[in-house]
Design an enzyme around this catalytic site. Structure first.
Site, mmCIF file in Angstrom:
data_model
loop_
_atom_site.group_PDB
_atom_site.id
_atom_site.type_symbol
_atom_site.label_atom_id
_atom_site.label_comp_id
_atom_site.label_asym_id
_atom_site.label_seq_id
_atom_site.Cartn_x
_atom_site.Cartn_y
_atom_site.Cartn_z
ATOM 1 N N ASP A 63 0.810 -1.235 0.000
ATOM 2 C CA ASP A 63 0.000 0.000 0.000
ATOM 3 C C ASP A 63 0.835 1.273 0.000
ATOM 4 O O ASP A 63 0.348 2.313 -0.423
ATOM 5 C CB ASP A 63 -1.040 0.010 1.144
ATOM 6 C CG ASP A 63 -0.452 -0.005 2.541
ATOM 7 O OD1 ASP A 63 0.760 -0.287 2.690
ATOM 8 O OD2 ASP A 63 -1.206 0.273 3.492
ATOM 9 N N SER A 89 -9.883 4.427 29.046
ATOM 10 C CA SER A 89 -9.997 3.206 28.253
ATOM 11 C C SER A 89 -10.423 2.044 29.151
ATOM 12 O O SER A 89 -9.771 1.761 30.161
ATOM 13 C CB SER A 89 -8.656 2.859 27.610
ATOM 14 O OG SER A 89 -8.722 1.528 27.119
ATOM 15 N N SER A 105 -2.425 -7.911 17.936
ATOM 16 C CA SER A 105 -2.748 -8.966 16.977
ATOM 17 C C SER A 105 -2.509 -8.540 15.532
ATOM 18 O O SER A 105 -2.547 -9.359 14.629
ATOM 19 C CB SER A 105 -4.209 -9.394 17.144
ATOM 20 O OG SER A 105 -5.061 -8.275 16.967
ATOM 21 N N GLY A 106 -2.291 -7.254 15.302
ATOM 22 C CA GLY A 106 -2.103 -6.794 13.920
ATOM 23 C C GLY A 106 -3.410 -6.719 13.161
ATOM 24 O O GLY A 106 -3.429 -6.792 11.931
ATOM 25 N N LEU A 107 -4.516 -6.591 13.886
ATOM 26 C CA LEU A 107 -5.821 -6.500 13.216
ATOM 27 C C LEU A 107 -6.333 -5.052 13.239
ATOM 28 O O LEU A 107 -7.534 -4.796 13.158
ATOM 29 C CB LEU A 107 -6.825 -7.466 13.868
ATOM 30 C CG LEU A 107 -6.411 -8.944 13.825
ATOM 31 C CD1 LEU A 107 -7.396 -9.806 14.624
ATOM 32 C CD2 LEU A 107 -6.303 -9.473 12.392
ATOM 33 N N SER A 108 -5.406 -4.139 13.341
ATOM 34 C CA SER A 108 -5.682 -2.702 13.177
ATOM 35 C C SER A 108 -6.508 -2.060 14.281
ATOM 36 O O SER A 108 -7.464 -1.331 14.013
ATOM 37 C CB SER A 108 -6.339 -2.420 11.825
ATOM 38 O OG SER A 108 -5.440 -2.683 10.805
ATOM 39 N N SER A 137 -5.265 0.293 16.083
ATOM 40 C CA SER A 137 -4.980 1.741 15.986
ATOM 41 C C SER A 137 -5.818 2.390 14.891
ATOM 42 O O SER A 137 -6.388 3.462 15.110
ATOM 43 C CB SER A 137 -3.515 2.054 15.703
ATOM 44 O OG SER A 137 -2.680 1.008 15.950
ATOM 45 N N GLU A 192 -1.418 9.163 11.905
ATOM 46 C CA GLU A 192 -0.519 8.077 12.337
ATOM 47 C C GLU A 192 0.912 8.334 11.840
ATOM 48 O O GLU A 192 1.877 8.123 12.561
ATOM 49 C CB GLU A 192 -1.042 6.710 11.870
ATOM 50 C CG GLU A 192 -0.236 5.599 12.508
ATOM 51 C CD GLU A 192 -0.939 4.272 12.635
ATOM 52 O OE1 GLU A 192 -2.181 4.211 12.593
ATOM 53 O OE2 GLU A 192 -0.212 3.272 12.787
ATOM 54 N N ASP A 215 -5.166 0.161 6.269
ATOM 55 C CA ASP A 215 -5.922 -0.157 7.485
ATOM 56 C C ASP A 215 -7.049 0.844 7.711
ATOM 57 O O ASP A 215 -8.191 0.466 8.008
ATOM 58 C CB ASP A 215 -4.993 -0.161 8.705
ATOM 59 C CG ASP A 215 -3.821 -1.113 8.530
ATOM 60 O OD1 ASP A 215 -3.847 -1.903 7.571
ATOM 61 O OD2 ASP A 215 -2.893 -1.059 9.345
#
Ligand code: GLA
Length: 386
Positions: free
Chosen positions: A36, A67, A124-127, A129, A161, A173
């Protein structure tokens, strides 16, 4: 979930009856990794897990954050006059988005009381953020009446970001979160942000995420290094071919010109970027013609390329992907997301799912001593008020 969030809001801030609750999803990428920021294609889909945000406007310039994922941290109090690019806290994500809105002339006329809760597993890298950035942008648009599209929300999220959180990520993402559509993957050309939705109702096949529960340190710096290596390779290539991005080359063009790339490491990184982009085009074409087997094979090749050429996998995730390939009923399996830990994504025949989980879970425990988690993917919609 909304009820629990509002109860907590009431307990912390009072005033829950005035609160609105928003949600934005995380994502899983099916194929097209590290393409990307190289003007290539990606093929992610939004998940039904993501980040929730409850908000009430204040009548001063204070910002208060809490949070539910880090309750011990208590309430963080700051203000609209305290934006410090580069600050290191989870609140730097929503603050970065506010800062980016203000930078575009969309001034926040008052402070906010904010509570968030995320159901994406940490690291986990599943976004998580990107979903936090997109839910913040969506909330600001609604609360202050800003005129921004969802694509712009994705661009603002990426901008903040890159510039506030100093992570040089691409657009995938944030785009997947902002533009998510139930039961569809998004075939996005990052060169011009043109995209189409691809229905993902595959008869008898499930998309399974396997979380290695491993996150290696220095992910941001390793990611930024990869990006720089691709940029160096591009500069070298530009001395022999007229291109703006690696994504403009196909495999033959790359092979014919690659000797222009001086550094060996930069060369293999660029090779991944070019081949991965072409694989993504082939994979989506295969899916469209109903050839899910070919899609799966390309996922496997994509994994090997991420691991060997891009050096963006790790031992634990390699164990998950490479052992998945040998399990009956698995069509394809690869690392997903930025890498250096995190998850694999696999296509598994419905009747083979139970065996997939038990077999892979056992191999993973034997080989790494760690436990992995499995989630059957449901593809969800983009941001919304609940
Ligand atoms: C991270 C980045 C994305 C993308 C992926 C790799 O998730 O945020 O922009 O580069 O890594 O495909």
């Amino acid at each position: 979930m909304k009820k629990k969030i509002l109860e907590k809001f009431e307990e912390l801030y009072g005033n829950a009856e005035a609160a609105k609750v928003y949600f934005a999803p995380g994502r899983v990428n099916l194929i097209g990794e590290h393409t990307d920021y190289n003007g290539g294609h990606v093929f992610p889909c939004a998940l039904t897990i993501g980040t929730y945000m409850a908000v009430v406007k204040r009548d001063d310039r204070k910002l208060r954050f809490f949070s539910m994922n880090f309750p011990a941290n208590g309430i963080t109090e700051t203000s609209l006059d305290e934006f410090v690019p580069g600050e290191d806290s989870w609140t730097a994500y929503p603050k970065g988005v506010m800062w980016a809105f203000e930078g575009r002339g969309m001034k926040l006329s008052s402070g906010l009381d904010i509570l968030i809760y995320g159901d994406i597993p940490a690291g986990s890298g599943l976004s998580s953020s990107a979903s936090l950035e997109v839910v913040t942008g969506y909330m600001l648009k609604d609360q202050f009446g800003f005129d921004v599209t969802n694509v712009e929300l994705a661009q603002i999220g990426q901008y903040s970001e890159n510039n506030y959180n100093k992570m040089n990520c691409g657009i995938m993402d944030q785009f997947a979160s902002a533009m998510g559509k139930k039961d569809n993957a998004i075939f996005l050309d990052t060169a011009d942000l043109s995209f189409e939705y691809a229905p993902m109702k595959m008869d008898g096949v499930k998309i399974i995420i396997t979380n290695s529960n491993v996150k290696h340190s220095l992910v941001t710096s390793a990611y930024n290094d990869r990006r720089r290596e691709c940029e160096t390779a591009l500069k070298d290539l530009q001395s022999v071919v007229d291109i703006k991005a690696l994504g403009e080359l196909n495999e033959e063009q790359f092979e014919a010109n690659k000797s222009a790339i001086k550094d060996e490491i930069c060369l293999i990184r660029a090779k991944h970027a070019v081949y991965e982009n072409q694989r993504t085009l082939k994979a989506v074409a295969a899916l469209k013609s109903g050839n899910i087997e070919v899609f799966g094979k390309l996922m496997n090749e994509a994994h090997t390329s991420m691991s060997k050429d891009y050096a963006a996998s790790c031992e634990e995730v390699d164990v998950l992907a490479e052992n998945a390939w040998d399990i009956p009923g698995v069509l394809g399996s690869r690392i997903t997301g930025g890498g250096f830990g995190g998850c694999t994504v696999s296509l598994v025949k419905e009747e083979a799912v139970d065996n997939f989980k038990s077999t892979l879970g056992k191999i993973y425990a034997d080989k790494t001593g760690n436990v992995c988690d499995f989630y059957v993917v449901s593809i969800g919609d983009g941001p919304r008020e609940l």
